[in-house]
Design a protein around this motif. Structure first.
Motif, mmCIF file in Angstrom:
data_model
loop_
_atom_site.group_PDB
_atom_site.id
_atom_site.type_symbol
_atom_site.label_atom_id
_atom_site.label_comp_id
_atom_site.label_asym_id
_atom_site.label_seq_id
_atom_site.Cartn_x
_atom_site.Cartn_y
_atom_site.Cartn_z
ATOM 1 N N SER A 114 71.295 8.952 70.533
ATOM 2 C CA SER A 114 71.148 8.174 69.301
ATOM 3 C C SER A 114 72.443 7.440 68.966
ATOM 4 O O SER A 114 72.424 6.281 68.548
ATOM 5 N N PHE A 115 73.572 8.137 69.135
ATOM 6 C CA PHE A 115 74.861 7.520 68.838
ATOM 7 C C PHE A 115 75.084 6.291 69.712
ATOM 8 O O PHE A 115 75.458 5.225 69.227
ATOM 9 N N TYR A 116 74.831 6.436 71.005
ATOM 10 C CA TYR A 116 75.076 5.333 71.914
ATOM 11 C C TYR A 116 74.111 4.179 71.659
ATOM 12 O O TYR A 116 74.463 3.008 71.789
ATOM 13 N N GLY A 117 72.893 4.520 71.263
ATOM 14 C CA GLY A 117 71.920 3.488 70.920
ATOM 15 C C GLY A 117 72.380 2.643 69.751
ATOM 16 O O GLY A 117 72.166 1.429 69.710
ATOM 17 N N SER A 118 73.064 3.286 68.786
ATOM 18 C CA SER A 118 73.563 2.541 67.639
ATOM 19 C C SER A 118 74.692 1.595 68.017
ATOM 20 O O SER A 118 74.887 0.546 67.398
ATOM 21 N N VAL A 119 75.437 1.943 69.071
ATOM 22 C CA VAL A 119 76.539 1.099 69.545
ATOM 23 C C VAL A 119 76.014 -0.095 70.348
ATOM 24 O O VAL A 119 76.491 -1.222 70.210
ATOM 25 N N THR A 120 75.008 0.168 71.172
ATOM 26 C CA THR A 120 74.495 -0.879 72.042
ATOM 27 C C THR A 120 73.482 -1.785 71.362
ATOM 28 O O THR A 120 73.191 -2.883 71.828
ATOM 29 N N GLY A 121 72.929 -1.316 70.228
ATOM 30 C CA GLY A 121 71.890 -2.090 69.555
ATOM 31 C C GLY A 121 70.511 -1.808 70.097
ATOM 32 O O GLY A 121 69.532 -2.400 69.648
ATOM 33 N N GLU A 122 70.416 -0.880 71.054
ATOM 34 C CA GLU A 122 69.128 -0.518 71.637
ATOM 35 C C GLU A 122 68.717 0.844 71.096
ATOM 36 O O GLU A 122 69.313 1.857 71.417
ATOM 37 N N SER A 123 67.699 0.846 70.256
ATOM 38 C CA SER A 123 67.303 2.071 69.595
ATOM 39 C C SER A 123 65.912 2.502 70.024
ATOM 40 O O SER A 123 65.024 1.683 70.219
ATOM 41 N N SER A 124 65.733 3.820 70.185
ATOM 42 C CA SER A 124 64.423 4.356 70.571
ATOM 43 C C SER A 124 63.470 4.390 69.385
ATOM 44 O O SER A 124 62.269 4.551 69.566
ATOM 45 N N GLY A 125 63.997 4.245 68.199
ATOM 46 C CA GLY A 125 63.158 4.237 67.013
ATOM 47 C C GLY A 125 63.932 3.733 65.816
ATOM 48 O O GLY A 125 64.868 4.386 65.359
ATOM 49 N N THR A 126 63.606 2.552 65.331
ATOM 50 C CA THR A 126 64.344 1.983 64.203
ATOM 51 C C THR A 126 63.419 1.137 63.341
ATOM 52 O O THR A 126 62.358 0.695 63.798
ATOM 53 N N TYR A 127 63.837 0.937 62.092
ATOM 54 C CA TYR A 127 63.088 0.052 61.194
ATOM 55 C C TYR A 127 63.723 -1.334 61.144
ATOM 56 O O TYR A 127 63.139 -2.265 60.614
ATOM 57 N N GLY A 128 64.958 -1.439 61.651
ATOM 58 C CA GLY A 128 65.584 -2.748 61.762
ATOM 59 C C GLY A 128 66.133 -3.313 60.467
ATOM 60 O O GLY A 128 66.004 -4.512 60.218
ATOM 61 N N PHE A 129 66.764 -2.472 59.663
ATOM 62 C CA PHE A 129 67.438 -2.990 58.477
ATOM 63 C C PHE A 129 68.655 -2.135 58.182
ATOM 64 O O PHE A 129 68.778 -1.010 58.657
ATOM 65 N N ASP A 130 69.554 -2.685 57.383
ATOM 66 C CA ASP A 130 70.746 -1.953 56.978
ATOM 67 C C ASP A 130 70.839 -1.987 55.464
ATOM 68 O O ASP A 130 70.202 -2.818 54.797
ATOM 69 N N LEU A 131 71.661 -1.102 54.924
ATOM 70 C CA LEU A 131 71.717 -0.985 53.474
ATOM 71 C C LEU A 131 73.096 -0.559 53.001
ATOM 72 O O LEU A 131 73.932 -0.122 53.789
ATOM 73 N N THR A 132 73.316 -0.703 51.722
ATOM 74 C CA THR A 132 74.520 -0.175 51.089
ATOM 75 C C THR A 132 74.078 0.636 49.880
ATOM 76 O O THR A 132 73.078 0.309 49.226
ATOM 77 N N LEU A 133 74.796 1.703 49.587
ATOM 78 C CA LEU A 133 74.419 2.614 48.503
ATOM 79 C C LEU A 133 75.301 2.401 47.290
ATOM 80 O O LEU A 133 76.490 2.104 47.406
ATOM 81 N N MET A 134 74.705 2.579 46.113
ATOM 82 C CA MET A 134 75.463 2.473 44.869
ATOM 83 C C MET A 134 74.771 3.261 43.764
ATOM 84 O O MET A 134 73.578 3.591 43.879
ATOM 85 N N TYR A 135 75.531 3.570 42.715
ATOM 86 C CA TYR A 135 74.939 4.251 41.560
ATOM 87 C C TYR A 135 74.045 3.285 40.791
ATOM 88 O O TYR A 135 74.352 2.098 40.669
ATOM 89 N N TYR A 136 72.944 3.806 40.275
ATOM 90 C CA TYR A 136 71.997 2.990 39.524
ATOM 91 C C TYR A 136 72.576 2.555 38.177
ATOM 92 O O TYR A 136 72.380 1.425 37.735
ATOM 93 N N ASP A 137 73.301 3.475 37.530
ATOM 94 C CA ASP A 137 73.915 3.144 36.249
ATOM 95 C C ASP A 137 75.168 4.000 36.063
ATOM 96 O O ASP A 137 75.573 4.742 36.958
ATOM 97 N N GLU A 138 75.771 3.905 34.882
ATOM 98 C CA GLU A 138 77.050 4.595 34.636
ATOM 99 C C GLU A 138 76.906 6.109 34.518
ATOM 100 O O GLU A 138 77.898 6.831 34.527
ATOM 101 N N SER A 139 75.686 6.593 34.406
ATOM 102 C CA SER A 139 75.493 8.039 34.322
ATOM 103 C C SER A 139 75.742 8.723 35.665
ATOM 104 O O SER A 139 75.978 9.936 35.721
ATOM 105 N N HIS A 140 75.676 7.960 36.752
ATOM 106 C CA HIS A 140 75.905 8.465 38.102
ATOM 107 C C HIS A 140 74.938 9.582 38.495
ATOM 108 O O HIS A 140 75.263 10.435 39.333
ATOM 109 N N LYS A 141 73.758 9.576 37.911
ATOM 110 C CA LYS A 141 72.748 10.587 38.223
ATOM 111 C C LYS A 141 71.776 10.120 39.302
ATOM 112 O O LYS A 141 71.134 10.933 39.950
ATOM 113 N N GLN A 142 71.659 8.817 39.469
ATOM 114 C CA GLN A 142 70.729 8.270 40.454
ATOM 115 C C GLN A 142 71.442 7.289 41.374
ATOM 116 O O GLN A 142 72.310 6.526 40.951
ATOM 117 N N ILE A 143 71.051 7.323 42.631
ATOM 118 C CA ILE A 143 71.607 6.418 43.631
ATOM 119 C C ILE A 143 70.493 5.504 44.141
ATOM 120 O O ILE A 143 69.355 5.945 44.343
#
Length: 448
Positions: A114-143
């Motif tokens: 799996s690690f090498y697949g992520s480097v080469t761009g060849e994946s045995s199973g992927t949805y084909g998108f990337d994301l970034t995570l952040m807090y929903y609001d200042e309460s920091h209870k939801q991401i």
């Protein structure tokens, strides 16, 4: 005769039933406990064999390649076969006086495929998108997760997922500080099917599939007026197969007569050094490329440096247009002649996700080109990592280890690997601009 015996048996059962005699169950608790204990002992014995062979592999590779080998020499001497290998390497990684990791990247991998697949761009199973995570609001209870991009012909794009979509739920679950790691790693990046709930209430379902994630997301030309044209290239990973799309894009830029090139590396965490050489040669000054000038140098540990000198191995990298090499038994032979973009000015968009080969590209081209950095500070991964598979180690050193040990190593360390930092990259003058904390932008801008 059989009928009579059966009749007697039935009568006996009937008599027992009439007397309502209580049967005493056999107490097999102790037997079950013994079986469970034996099973646990067997599992522990198998685990210790795995540790032995993974540690043997990882120790030898660290002792050979590790950039800071001299600095961790005492720790290498204390490495035991019974150590848990992942934790051991994290413990050994080079640190400052306060115990903070200077090397934040070297690690033992228990799923090398799996690690090498992520480097080469060849994946045995992927949805084909990337994301970034952040807090929903200042309460920091939801991401929440914000989609940064989707790959062409991917399940994500086919499902209608697009850049900027905000993911509120993953498989019906809200992400929180306590569960988001599990949800992202298992539900999104290691699953066969996925259901996402977006901020607008829309539900998106998709199934993972094997595909090549083409890192050349976008290539276009802008007419800036006054006879100036700017090429724009979004590139997310230095994969080997991307040389085709990169060559086509730069050939198109050349045909359009661009004067400036905007290279978007916001989400590019690196990849193959060879791919970095190819892109650098496609966008660097054509006279330097055709002359085969020095593009980059590398700094290794003392033992490797001495070995390369003794063998008269040239460790410099040069601009090039003709390529003939092999990577993991796959042969590449191609030419990029006539595809140089011929851009006089280079703008590079960077972020904290810009790392490794992306930072090396900027460092290597800086002595040759006028470069303006836009965005936020890059990651600061100023060394090259070498992905090594345990199975290859036990094949390559079968004679030294002995056939029996090598066979056992291949069995117990199957699909284990090591990602080891083995060199510090530098430009032709030996300078590493992104060391130690990353490249700083000339123009600060938020990722929107």
């Amino acid at each position: 005769m059989k009928f009579r015996i059966l009749s007697i048996s039935l009568c006996m059962l009937a008599l027992l039933g009439c007397e309502k005699k209580q049967l005493t169950p056999v107490d097999n608790t102790q037997e079950q406990e013994q079986e469970q204990q034996q099973q646990e002992q067997q599992e522990q014995a198998e685990l210790q064999k795995t540790y032995k062979y993974v540690n043997t592999f990882a120790y030898n590779m660290m002792n050979l390649y590790y950039l800071w080998k001299k600095e961790i020499a005492s720790g290498l001497e204390k490495w035991k076969q019974t150590d848990e290998p992942v934790a051991k390497v994290l413990e050994l990684r080079y640190k400052d006086a306060a115990g903070n990791d200077i090397d934040r990247w070297t690690t033992v991998i228990d799923d090398f495929e799996s690690f090498y697949g992520s480097v080469t761009g060849e994946s045995s199973g992927t949805y084909g998108f990337d994301l970034t995570l952040m807090y929903y609001d200042e309460s920091h209870k939801q991401i929440v997760a914000v989609v940064t991009y989707t790959y062409a012909d991917s399940p994500a794009r086919e499902a209608g997922l697009k850049r900027g979509d905000v993911i509120m739920e993953v498989n019906g679950k809200t992400m929180t500080p306590s569960n988001y790691v599990d949800l992202v790693n298992k539900a999104i990046f290691d699953s066969k099917s996925l259901k996402l709930t977006l901020m607008d209430g829309k539900s998106v379902s998709m199934k993972a599939r094997e595909m090549y994630e083409d890192p050349v997301l976008l290539s276009k030309v802008f007419d800036c007026g006054g006879g100036r044209k700017a090429g724009y290239l979004v590139y997310t990973s230095f994969t080997m197969e991307s040389y085709k799309a990169l060559t086509e894009a730069c050939r198109a830029f050349r045909a359009e007569g661009i004067s400036d090139l905007i290279l978007d590396l916001r989400y590019n965490g690196g990849g193959f050094a060879r791919a970095e050489q190819i892109l650098a040669s496609l966008i660097g000054p054509e006279d330097a490329v055709l002359a085969g000038s020095v593009l980059a140098t590398e700094v290794f540990n003392e033992d490797l440096t001495e070995y390369y000198k003794s063998k008269e191995i040239d460790t410099k990298t040069y601009f090039a247009t003709e390529y003939d090499f092999s990577v993991n038994d796959k042969n590449y032979k191609f030419s990029t002649k006539g595809a140089n973009a011929k851009a006089g000015k280079l703008y590079v968009i960077i972020s904290s996700g810009t790392a490794s080969a992306s930072e090396a590209l900027v460092c290597d081209l800086s002595p040759y080109m006028d470069i303006t950095l836009i965005g936020s500070q890059s990651h600061g991964k100023y060394c090259s990592g070498l992905p090594l598979e345990a199975e290859d180690f036990y094949e390559d050193y079968a004679e030294e280890l002995g056939k029996t040990e090598a066979a056992a190593g291949k069995k117990y360390a199957e699909n284990w690997g090591l990602y080891v930092m083995y060199s510090r990259f530098a430009d032709k003058n030996g300078e590493t601009l992104c060391m130690p904390d990353g490249l700083k932008p000339d123009v600060e801008a938020d990722d929107k």
